[in-house]
Design a protein around this motif. Structure first.
Motif, mmCIF file in Angstrom:
data_model
loop_
_atom_site.group_PDB
_atom_site.id
_atom_site.type_symbol
_atom_site.label_atom_id
_atom_site.label_comp_id
_atom_site.label_asym_id
_atom_site.label_seq_id
_atom_site.Cartn_x
_atom_site.Cartn_y
_atom_site.Cartn_z
ATOM 1 N N THR B 198 0.813 -1.215 0.000
ATOM 2 C CA THR B 198 0.000 0.000 0.000
ATOM 3 C C THR B 198 0.852 1.273 0.000
ATOM 4 O OG1 THR B 198 -1.788 -1.148 1.124
ATOM 5 C CG2 THR B 198 -1.750 1.261 1.314
ATOM 6 N N ARG B 199 1.895 1.296 0.826
ATOM 7 C CA ARG B 199 2.707 2.515 0.919
ATOM 8 C C ARG B 199 3.356 2.836 -0.430
ATOM 9 N NH1 ARG B 199 3.383 7.624 2.595
ATOM 10 N NH2 ARG B 199 2.999 7.575 0.378
ATOM 11 N N PHE B 200 3.816 1.808 -1.163
ATOM 12 C CA PHE B 200 4.439 2.058 -2.466
ATOM 13 C C PHE B 200 3.401 2.196 -3.579
ATOM 14 C CE2 PHE B 200 8.272 0.138 -0.389
ATOM 15 C CZ PHE B 200 9.090 1.249 -0.507
ATOM 16 N N TRP B 201 2.232 1.604 -3.397
ATOM 17 C CA TRP B 201 1.102 1.826 -4.317
ATOM 18 C C TRP B 201 0.803 3.331 -4.350
ATOM 19 C CZ3 TRP B 201 -3.689 3.990 -3.689
ATOM 20 C CH2 TRP B 201 -4.687 3.670 -4.613
ATOM 21 N N ALA B 202 1.007 3.985 -3.225
ATOM 22 C CA ALA B 202 0.773 5.435 -3.143
ATOM 23 C C ALA B 202 2.053 6.227 -3.419
ATOM 24 C CB ALA B 202 0.201 5.792 -1.775
ATOM 25 N N ALA B 203 2.981 5.632 -4.149
ATOM 26 C CA ALA B 203 4.164 6.379 -4.599
ATOM 27 C C ALA B 203 3.846 7.087 -5.914
ATOM 28 C CB ALA B 203 5.345 5.426 -4.800
ATOM 29 N N GLU B 204 4.540 8.159 -6.160
ATOM 30 C CA GLU B 204 4.343 8.891 -7.420
ATOM 31 C C GLU B 204 4.606 8.007 -8.627
ATOM 32 O OE1 GLU B 204 6.710 12.441 -7.462
ATOM 33 O OE2 GLU B 204 5.509 13.417 -5.890
ATOM 34 N N GLU B 205 5.569 7.086 -8.487
ATOM 35 C CA GLU B 205 5.964 6.258 -9.636
ATOM 36 C C GLU B 205 5.014 5.095 -9.898
ATOM 37 O OE1 GLU B 205 7.834 7.070 -7.062
ATOM 38 O OE2 GLU B 205 9.768 7.893 -7.707
ATOM 39 N N GLY B 292 -4.618 3.824 6.224
ATOM 40 C CA GLY B 292 -4.845 4.866 7.215
ATOM 41 C C GLY B 292 -3.569 5.529 7.697
ATOM 42 N N LEU B 293 -2.431 4.935 7.366
ATOM 43 C CA LEU B 293 -1.140 5.511 7.735
ATOM 44 C C LEU B 293 -0.518 6.293 6.575
ATOM 45 C CD1 LEU B 293 0.262 2.335 9.546
ATOM 46 C CD2 LEU B 293 -0.820 4.333 10.619
ATOM 47 N N VAL B 294 -1.197 6.312 5.437
ATOM 48 C CA VAL B 294 -0.673 6.980 4.241
ATOM 49 C C VAL B 294 -1.326 8.349 4.111
ATOM 50 C CG1 VAL B 294 -0.499 6.891 1.730
ATOM 51 C CG2 VAL B 294 -0.217 4.797 3.076
ATOM 52 N N GLU B 295 -0.515 9.371 4.303
ATOM 53 C CA GLU B 295 -1.058 10.735 4.330
ATOM 54 C C GLU B 295 -0.922 11.463 3.000
ATOM 55 O OE1 GLU B 295 1.386 12.312 7.358
ATOM 56 O OE2 GLU B 295 0.283 11.362 8.994
ATOM 57 N N ARG B 296 -0.019 10.994 2.162
ATOM 58 C CA ARG B 296 0.177 11.688 0.895
ATOM 59 C C ARG B 296 0.881 10.785 -0.106
ATOM 60 N NH1 ARG B 296 3.525 13.635 4.677
ATOM 61 N NH2 ARG B 296 2.043 15.258 5.211
ATOM 62 N N VAL B 297 0.724 11.124 -1.381
ATOM 63 C CA VAL B 297 1.487 10.471 -2.436
ATOM 64 C C VAL B 297 2.873 11.109 -2.441
ATOM 65 C CG1 VAL B 297 1.626 10.092 -4.931
ATOM 66 C CG2 VAL B 297 -0.595 9.996 -3.764
ATOM 67 N N ALA B 298 3.905 10.270 -2.527
ATOM 68 C CA ALA B 298 5.278 10.781 -2.426
ATOM 69 C C ALA B 298 6.180 9.977 -3.351
ATOM 70 C CB ALA B 298 5.771 10.651 -0.975
ATOM 71 N N PRO B 299 7.333 10.522 -3.701
ATOM 72 C CA PRO B 299 8.289 9.737 -4.488
ATOM 73 C C PRO B 299 8.764 8.520 -3.688
ATOM 74 C CG PRO B 299 8.873 12.080 -4.467
ATOM 75 C CD PRO B 299 7.809 11.887 -3.431
ATOM 76 N N ALA B 300 9.004 7.420 -4.378
ATOM 77 C CA ALA B 300 9.395 6.182 -3.696
ATOM 78 C C ALA B 300 10.662 6.370 -2.870
ATOM 79 C CB ALA B 300 9.592 5.059 -4.718
ATOM 80 N N ALA B 301 11.599 7.140 -3.370
ATOM 81 C CA ALA B 301 12.849 7.346 -2.626
ATOM 82 C C ALA B 301 12.580 8.065 -1.305
ATOM 83 C CB ALA B 301 13.851 8.138 -3.469
#
Lengths: 322, 322
Positions: B198-205, B292-301
């Protein structure tokens, strides 16, 4: 640092504990002797007031002697037993623990008595409601837990609850925790401590028949199921959101596969007899997925000591990785 | 201690990583750009080969460039696509990741190629089978996870798998982990690292439409459901033990409440259009309870760096409690 605490958190400081561990107020299983042994070992023991049998409660409070223990109730059942909460509060419990249902009608009485209010919740929404109602300690219980519970898992529920209400209440993690690795993990998630059910259910002092203990020790964590079957067999009218996790024994498998509908009245007598006789195939042991981490029945004090030692070793090892 | 590793485990040593983190090979969402960004940040990125679309895979391998990434497949689907595994192995992936189904028919080919075999499992029994088949890394996935999975929770599954097979394979924890607290907790449970979806699903890439990203950022962890509905809508014949966790959006609620039976053919076109158009109410975002712990889309790095920083802080704080 509190000189007495072996692992220190807000929870140990607030309750004067040596370890941030509480035992779950398991209905029928968590009697006064277990609660007293847990508290005597530097953790916080709870008597499982459960469905509110006044005679059972009186006996178990006596069994706890002078130990400083708390008491828990099933919230929706408490509403059907006027006077019960007042009687429990009159004993000055170390904490009053409410699970499963709307605690708002009861919170004021607990707060007025000056007794810390523990609220077990199964979702973020419930955590917010409980804190708004005045809960001092939120027990965030994942679906892994034995006994009644709901659907969310411990791993993500705990940090989300900490983020939402951790500034206004302490948070204990529950569900799937039976050793020091679980305690250390809960602290990493931001919890102030843990509530353990299954591990203390398998304590020598628990009111559990040898046959059920033996079945649990033999089981692994794959061998449980969350159903409403035991509640049907006992004639309990549990609210639909809550199911009960038990071993998936032959009785559970038989009724899971039954296409004729719910557990009928004819089966209830046999179920009650199986419980009375300690027949672990006629009724299932009420344990969670952490049963796979329970290798033996042990005295509660030994359990507390071992969990603390394991957690301290894990915490020290974690820091060494960086 | 490996001078390069910020958090060192058997997993970072074996794969030359700076952090014990892998990104999940999420079908459709985990393309080459995401995998390369994760690996570039010192973790291990996986391309989501999923159902085995050869054209998609060729494109995404190109998108990964020269980055050292792994590739994953849905095991039961792989059996229907002869030659696909050979093609993937020919690219010398950093790891070949199999999930959901019997990996025995494929393990030998992976082992013969000298490629590390990752096996995602949802139970203790599956972990034992995977290690017997030669898996090098066991990913113990709890039910909290987004996408396909089963019923056991992460908290007790991980230490139980570590106890059973940790002497013969590395173990990564998956399900409900989206920040450094989760990584630190997984290490306490005995895992060698984590897999995050989930955390990387919400990555920009990630190959995810903005509408789905927005729905996930707005959601909390109470807002997901594990059902078979999206598989019905897509016409996938998933084995009965596996369901898929998504947001419980209006589409899921509509079909959960439907008494007329499974999602029919007429609804499939609308579902496919919703995915193509990024309509997060017409089809649900495929995420887990950690949403619920993902607050924003962000770059994977940035995600990797932040998770490492958080975990190091948590680990240091834990040791200070003793």
């Amino acid at each position: 640092m509190n000189g007495a605490a072996l692992i220190e958190t807000r929870f140990t400081r607030a309750f004067g504990l040596r370890a941030p561990i509480a035992s779950a107020p398991m209905a029928f299983a968590a009697g006064g002797r277990l609660a007293a042994a847990v508290s005597g070992a530097g953790a916080l023991g709870f008597i499982g007031g459960g469905y509110g049998d006044a005679e059972w409660l009186t006996r178990e409070w006596q069994a706890a002697g002078n130990a400083r223990v708390g008491c828990g109730f099933i919230t929706w059942k408490l509403s059907e037993a006027p006077g019960l909460l007042e009687q429990a509060l009159a004993r000055r419990p170390a904490g009053l623990f409410l699970s499963f249902g709307d605690l708002v009608p009861h919170a004021e009485l607990v707060k007025a008595a000056g007794v810390p209010l523990f609220a077990q919740v199964q979702s973020l929404a419930m955590a917010r409601e409980a804190v708004a109602a005045g809960a001092d300690v939120i027990v965030a219980q994942g679906s892994e837990a034995g006994g009644h519970g709901a659907t969310r898992g411990t791993m993500a529920l705990v940090p989300e609850v900490v983020d939402a209400v951790g500034d206004r209440a302490m948070v204990l993690a529950a569900g799937g925790i039976a050793d020091g690795r679980g305690l250390a993990a809960a602290l990493m998630l931001g919890a102030d401590g843990v509530l353990m059910g299954t591990r203390f259910w398998a304590a020598e002092e628990a009111l559990v028949a040898p046959g059920f203990h033996a079945a649990a020790v033999a089981a692994d964590g794959d061998g449980t199921a969350r159903t409403s079957l035991p509640d049907q067999a006992r004639g309990y009218q549990w609210p639909g959101d809550f199911t009960i996790r038990t071993l998936r024994n032959s009785w559970v498998r038989r009724w899971e596969g039954d296409m004729e509908g719910p557990v009928g009245a004819a089966a209830r007598g046999a179920y009650a007899r199986a419980i009375a006789e300690g027949d672990a195939e006629g009724a299932p042991a009420i344990v969670g997925e952490a049963v796979g981490l329970v290798e033996r029945v042990a005295p509660a004090a030994d359990i507390v000591a071992r969990v603390v030692d394991e957690a301290r070793a894990a915490l020290a090892g974690g820091a060494a990785r960086c």
